[in-house]
Design an enzyme around this catalytic site. Sequence first.
Site, PDB file in Angstrom:
ATOM      1  N   LEU A 171      -0.171   9.963   5.923  1.00  0.00           N
ATOM      2  CA  LEU A 171       0.668  10.128   6.259  1.00  0.00           C
ATOM      3  C   LEU A 171       2.040  10.111   5.287  1.00  0.00           C
ATOM      4  O   LEU A 171       2.946  10.714   5.464  1.00  0.00           O
ATOM      5  CB  LEU A 171       1.046   8.382   7.583  1.00  0.00           C
ATOM      6  CG  LEU A 171       2.923   8.370   7.997  1.00  0.00           C
ATOM      7  CD1 LEU A 171       2.428  10.089   8.857  1.00  0.00           C
ATOM      8  CD2 LEU A 171       2.614   7.449   8.938  1.00  0.00           C
ATOM      9  N   THR A 197       5.238   3.226 -11.860  1.00  0.00           N
ATOM     10  CA  THR A 197       5.384   4.757 -11.960  1.00  0.00           C
ATOM     11  C   THR A 197       6.253   6.219 -11.861  1.00  0.00           C
ATOM     12  O   THR A 197       6.100   6.689 -12.367  1.00  0.00           O
ATOM     13  CB  THR A 197       3.864   4.861 -11.259  1.00  0.00           C
ATOM     14  OG1 THR A 197       2.550   3.881 -11.611  1.00  0.00           O
ATOM     15  CG2 THR A 197       3.648   6.440 -11.631  1.00  0.00           C
ATOM     16  N   TRP A 223      14.088   6.869   6.098  1.00  0.00           N
ATOM     17  CA  TRP A 223      13.242   6.179   5.188  1.00  0.00           C
ATOM     18  C   TRP A 223      13.403   5.423   4.115  1.00  0.00           C
ATOM     19  O   TRP A 223      13.693   7.151   3.344  1.00  0.00           O
ATOM     20  CB  TRP A 223      11.618   6.411   5.522  1.00  0.00           C
ATOM     21  CG  TRP A 223      11.079   5.101   4.973  1.00  0.00           C
ATOM     22  CD1 TRP A 223      10.412   5.197   4.072  1.00  0.00           C
ATOM     23  CD2 TRP A 223      10.782   4.041   5.516  1.00  0.00           C
ATOM     24  NE1 TRP A 223       9.773   4.068   3.949  1.00  0.00           N
ATOM     25  CE2 TRP A 223       9.938   3.556   5.378  1.00  0.00           C
ATOM     26  CE3 TRP A 223      11.395   3.593   7.250  1.00  0.00           C
ATOM     27  CZ2 TRP A 223       9.336   2.123   5.516  1.00  0.00           C
ATOM     28  CZ3 TRP A 223      10.222   2.273   8.009  1.00  0.00           C
ATOM     29  CH2 TRP A 223       9.614   1.166   7.024  1.00  0.00           C
ATOM     30  N   GLY A 253       4.899   5.011  -4.490  1.00  0.00           N
ATOM     31  CA  GLY A 253       4.171   4.279  -5.074  1.00  0.00           C
ATOM     32  C   GLY A 253       5.201   2.691  -5.883  1.00  0.00           C
ATOM     33  O   GLY A 253       5.883   2.653  -5.345  1.00  0.00           O
ATOM     34  N   PRO A 259      -2.508   7.054   3.028  1.00  0.00           N
ATOM     35  CA  PRO A 259      -3.104   8.423   2.609  1.00  0.00           C
ATOM     36  C   PRO A 259      -2.135   9.835   3.230  1.00  0.00           C
ATOM     37  O   PRO A 259      -1.518  10.005   2.961  1.00  0.00           O
ATOM     38  CB  PRO A 259      -4.912   8.440   2.426  1.00  0.00           C
ATOM     39  CG  PRO A 259      -4.582   7.060   2.886  1.00  0.00           C
ATOM     40  CD  PRO A 259      -3.806   6.188   3.538  1.00  0.00           C
ATOM     41  N   CYS A 280       5.065  -0.952   1.779  1.00  0.00           N
ATOM     42  CA  CYS A 280       6.285  -1.486   0.957  1.00  0.00           C
ATOM     43  C   CYS A 280       6.957  -2.301   2.233  1.00  0.00           C
ATOM     44  O   CYS A 280       8.119  -2.820   1.066  1.00  0.00           O
ATOM     45  CB  CYS A 280       6.413   0.103   0.987  1.00  0.00           C
ATOM     46  SG  CYS A 280       6.756   1.895   2.068  1.00  0.00           S
ATOM     47  N   LYS A 288      -0.529  15.734  -4.657  1.00  0.00           N
ATOM     48  CA  LYS A 288      -1.544  15.143  -5.693  1.00  0.00           C
ATOM     49  C   LYS A 288      -1.572  13.151  -5.192  1.00  0.00           C
ATOM     50  O   LYS A 288      -0.851  12.670  -5.430  1.00  0.00           O
ATOM     51  CB  LYS A 288      -0.966  14.632  -7.272  1.00  0.00           C
ATOM     52  CG  LYS A 288      -2.240  14.528  -8.112  1.00  0.00           C
ATOM     53  CD  LYS A 288      -2.893  13.471  -8.108  1.00  0.00           C
ATOM     54  CE  LYS A 288      -2.439  11.465  -7.918  1.00  0.00           C
ATOM     55  NZ  LYS A 288      -2.758  10.947  -7.870  1.00  0.00           N
ATOM     56  N   GLU A 344       6.348  -8.259  -5.616  1.00  0.00           N
ATOM     57  CA  GLU A 344       4.820  -7.082  -4.448  1.00  0.00           C
ATOM     58  C   GLU A 344       3.883  -7.723  -4.562  1.00  0.00           C
ATOM     59  O   GLU A 344       3.309  -7.334  -6.159  1.00  0.00           O
ATOM     60  CB  GLU A 344       6.244  -6.179  -4.559  1.00  0.00           C
ATOM     61  CG  GLU A 344       5.208  -4.733  -3.581  1.00  0.00           C
ATOM     62  CD  GLU A 344       5.364  -3.646  -3.764  1.00  0.00           C
ATOM     63  OE1 GLU A 344       5.362  -2.804  -4.521  1.00  0.00           O
ATOM     64  OE2 GLU A 344       5.968  -3.019  -2.037  1.00  0.00           O
ATOM     65  N   GLU A 386      10.252   6.239  -3.334  1.00  0.00           N
ATOM     66  CA  GLU A 386      10.308   5.426  -2.099  1.00  0.00           C
ATOM     67  C   GLU A 386       8.416   4.555  -3.393  1.00  0.00           C
ATOM     68  O   GLU A 386       7.827   4.695  -3.165  1.00  0.00           O
ATOM     69  CB  GLU A 386       9.488   5.832  -1.308  1.00  0.00           C
ATOM     70  CG  GLU A 386       9.953   5.689  -0.113  1.00  0.00           C
ATOM     71  CD  GLU A 386       8.998   4.038   0.246  1.00  0.00           C
ATOM     72  OE1 GLU A 386       9.129   3.392  -0.691  1.00  0.00           O
ATOM     73  OE2 GLU A 386       8.008   3.958   1.333  1.00  0.00           O
TER      74      GLU A 386
HETATM   75  P1  NDP Z   1       1.136   4.295  -8.340  1.00  0.00           P
HETATM   76  O1  NDP Z   1       2.651   3.857  -8.239  1.00  0.00           O
HETATM   77  O2  NDP Z   1       0.095   3.958  -9.542  1.00  0.00           O
HETATM   78  O3  NDP Z   1      -0.093   4.785  -7.805  1.00  0.00           O
HETATM   79  C1  NDP Z   1       1.240   6.194  -6.654  1.00  0.00           C
HETATM   80  C2  NDP Z   1       0.769   7.687  -6.933  1.00  0.00           C
HETATM   81  O4  NDP Z   1       0.805   8.032  -8.173  1.00  0.00           O
HETATM   82  C3  NDP Z   1      -0.633   7.914  -7.481  1.00  0.00           C
HETATM   83  O5  NDP Z   1      -1.391   8.864  -6.303  1.00  0.00           O
HETATM   84  C4  NDP Z   1      -1.039   7.632  -8.639  1.00  0.00           C
HETATM   85  O6  NDP Z   1      -2.285   8.234  -8.987  1.00  0.00           O
HETATM   86  C5  NDP Z   1      -0.204   8.235  -9.025  1.00  0.00           C
HETATM   87  N1  NDP Z   1       0.532   8.263 -10.669  1.00  0.00           N
HETATM   88  C6  NDP Z   1       0.063   7.166 -11.310  1.00  0.00           C
HETATM   89  N2  NDP Z   1       0.516   7.022 -12.261  1.00  0.00           N
HETATM   90  C7  NDP Z   1       0.997   8.149 -12.466  1.00  0.00           C
HETATM   91  C8  NDP Z   1       1.529   8.927 -13.456  1.00  0.00           C
HETATM   92  N3  NDP Z   1       1.987   8.715 -15.077  1.00  0.00           N
HETATM   93  N4  NDP Z   1       2.121  10.595 -13.598  1.00  0.00           N
HETATM   94  C9  NDP Z   1       2.287  10.698 -12.392  1.00  0.00           C
HETATM   95  N5  NDP Z   1       1.593  10.202 -11.335  1.00  0.00           N
HETATM   96  C10 NDP Z   1       0.837   8.952 -11.157  1.00  0.00           C
HETATM   97  O7  NDP Z   1       0.649   2.404  -7.421  1.00  0.00           O
HETATM   98  P2  NDP Z   1      -1.274   2.205  -7.074  1.00  0.00           P
HETATM   99  O8  NDP Z   1      -1.313   3.288  -6.697  1.00  0.00           O
HETATM  100  O9  NDP Z   1      -1.107   2.076  -8.244  1.00  0.00           O
HETATM  101  O10 NDP Z   1      -0.268   0.288  -6.526  1.00  0.00           O
HETATM  102  C11 NDP Z   1       0.066  -0.677  -7.531  1.00  0.00           C
HETATM  103  C12 NDP Z   1       0.990  -1.033  -6.403  1.00  0.00           C
HETATM  104  O11 NDP Z   1       2.530  -0.061  -6.475  1.00  0.00           O
HETATM  105  C13 NDP Z   1       0.859  -1.709  -5.287  1.00  0.00           C
HETATM  106  O12 NDP Z   1       0.278  -2.561  -5.424  1.00  0.00           O
HETATM  107  C14 NDP Z   1       2.590  -1.702  -4.868  1.00  0.00           C
HETATM  108  O13 NDP Z   1       2.596  -2.620  -5.076  1.00  0.00           O
HETATM  109  C15 NDP Z   1       3.255  -0.507  -5.289  1.00  0.00           C
HETATM  110  N6  NDP Z   1       2.784   0.585  -4.086  1.00  0.00           N
HETATM  111  C16 NDP Z   1       3.634   0.395  -3.539  1.00  0.00           C
HETATM  112  C17 NDP Z   1       3.394   1.861  -2.624  1.00  0.00           C
HETATM  113  C18 NDP Z   1       5.149   2.282  -1.335  1.00  0.00           C
HETATM  114  O14 NDP Z   1       4.645   2.756  -0.332  1.00  0.00           O
HETATM  115  N7  NDP Z   1       6.224   1.759  -1.670  1.00  0.00           N
HETATM  116  C19 NDP Z   1       2.372   2.295  -1.935  1.00  0.00           C
HETATM  117  C20 NDP Z   1       1.336   1.907  -3.322  1.00  0.00           C
HETATM  118  C21 NDP Z   1       1.740   1.558  -4.209  1.00  0.00           C
HETATM  119  P3  NDP Z   1      -3.394   6.998  -8.631  1.00  0.00           P
HETATM  120  O15 NDP Z   1      -4.273   6.370  -7.964  1.00  0.00           O
HETATM  121  O16 NDP Z   1      -4.712   8.088  -8.580  1.00  0.00           O
HETATM  122  O17 NDP Z   1      -2.631   6.370  -9.891  1.00  0.00           O
END
Ligand code: NDP
Length: 496
Positions: free
Chosen positions: A158, A234, A451, A230, A156, A286, A177, A385, A252
């Site tokens: 980092l 998304t 990265w 994420g 969170p 990831c 955010k 994943e 990323e």
């Molecule tokens: P998301 O992609 O849903 O979330 C990542 C970020 O995007 C969070 O801050 C989330 O907010 C925000 N977000 C969600 N919906 C929107 C939107 N419509 N517009 C803008 N921002 C948005 O990932 P999750 O946390 O749900 O994780 C799901 C999967 O994503 C994991 O199982 C994994 O496969 C992958 N993931 C990959 C990561 C990486 O480092 N590459 C890191 C985390 C997840 P909120 O948390 O409030 O929904």
Amino acid sequence: MTTELYIDGQFCAPAAGGSFPAIDPATEQEFAQVAAGQAEDIDRAVRAARKAFDSGVWSGLPAAARAATLRRIAQGIRDRVDEIAALETRDNGKPLPEARWDIEDAAFCFDYYAGLAEAAEARGDTPVDVGDARFESRIRREPVGVVGAITPWNFPMLMAVWKVAPALAAGCTIVLKPSELCSMSCVELARVIDAAGVPAGVFNLVTGTGPEAGAPLTDHPLLDKIAFTGSVPTGRKVMRAASQGIRTVSLELGGKSPFIIFADCDVEKAVEWILFGIFWNKGEVCSATSRILVERSLYPRLLDRLKQATEAITIGAGDEPGVKLGPIVAKSQYDKILGFLDRAKTSGARIVTGGGRPKGFDKGYYIAPTVYADVPLDAEIWREEIFGPVVSVNPFDTEAEAIALANDSPYGLAGAVMSDDLARCYRVAVKLRAGIIWINCSQPTFTQAPWGGFKSSGIGRELGQAGYDSYLETKQITRFDHRQSWGWYLDAEASQ
Ligand code: NDP
């Protein structure tokens, strides 16, 4: 305790009020309420960031002044490393020593980008030879402007700092955010940044949900760049939103990274790095090497040792001494992983160990470290994943087959190869279609090295010089020698 937003240099409640719980995944108990920012708060934060950027209060400072502030932030994090690491463990579930690595890395990241900002200013503009002596041309790098950063829950603080530190170093202003699942350490980051004397509006934090705070941020017309980490779905939405304003976007996203193990390597070392590659941070990584390819002659022996070592992993709450595998971040992710494990039962894969909740845990979102072998190449657990402590292992016969199997994925974030034959390792490294390749290890990550991924794993690079450059625009400034005449209209007219 309810957290606050940080907008325009002030800690404040969301305009419409509202909050959601922060849950400790080891106990399933709420330990705080997090401010639920919405579109109105995002709008105020982006306007504050826009005003701060346009005023030059930050971007107009000499790099040495920005760097001094970044170093105060680094020190502010270091001064509170134990406290912030404990909070990260409570919010995310990761073992405390791993949380400490994250927070120490976050502090180093601010120091590192302070140095890059100073070096960039010392280098100055870059001259360009345009091949015409009447012109002098130079390239100037300028901050991209107002950045919207959206970050996940697995690292969170980092993941936020990988964006905030280079953005601030480059002279940008930013609205962060974080994930609703783990926002607490970013609130502490805002406190450290505030105490370091960053001018009002330069850094802003709006906690909230993806739809209510993330989407309004990506849609905001006053942003210049969106930096996102994420999931792929998304990421797609973020890119679509960025296209409306023709804004720069860096993504990323996820991965399904392969780890190729040749038969000439030491089994103990191979097992150590397989475990670290998938069970570190509970597999919520990831770049986790979640697909293992083992040369056939080593396959049975390696599986035996991997089973034994996996079953010896100490599971428990992240703050218990000696724990190497904590609970999954939240119920939603826990249920998602259980879904994968359930569907794997009919996939044709052989379960080696794990496969569900570990024995003796009746509270907390625990999943036993899980190993599958002989996994069909079209099985969901081989292709998708999972983002949890689940690894799939398959055999291969030739180097070419291993490379083909490794590259057979829509993702391309990372890959790893292990062999005593370094020439072979480098040959394989070149052929893997991914942005990060580890030789004889998996996962070590350095602030100084770029990265990011190929294919569906994203666009752009964080960390290193590339991570700094991604917060810059490129401008050419070209001067004509005014003692000369151009001779196209006026001089041409005179000569007729
Ligand atoms: P998301 O992609 O849903 O979330 C990542 C970020 O995007 C969070 O801050 C989330 O907010 C925000 N977000 C969600 N919906 C929107 C939107 N419509 N517009 C803008 N921002 C948005 O990932 P999750 O946390 O749900 O994780 C799901 C999967 O994503 C994991 O199982 C994994 O496969 C992958 N993931 C990959 C990561 C990486 O480092 N590459 C890191 C985390 C997840 P909120 O948390 O409030 O929904």
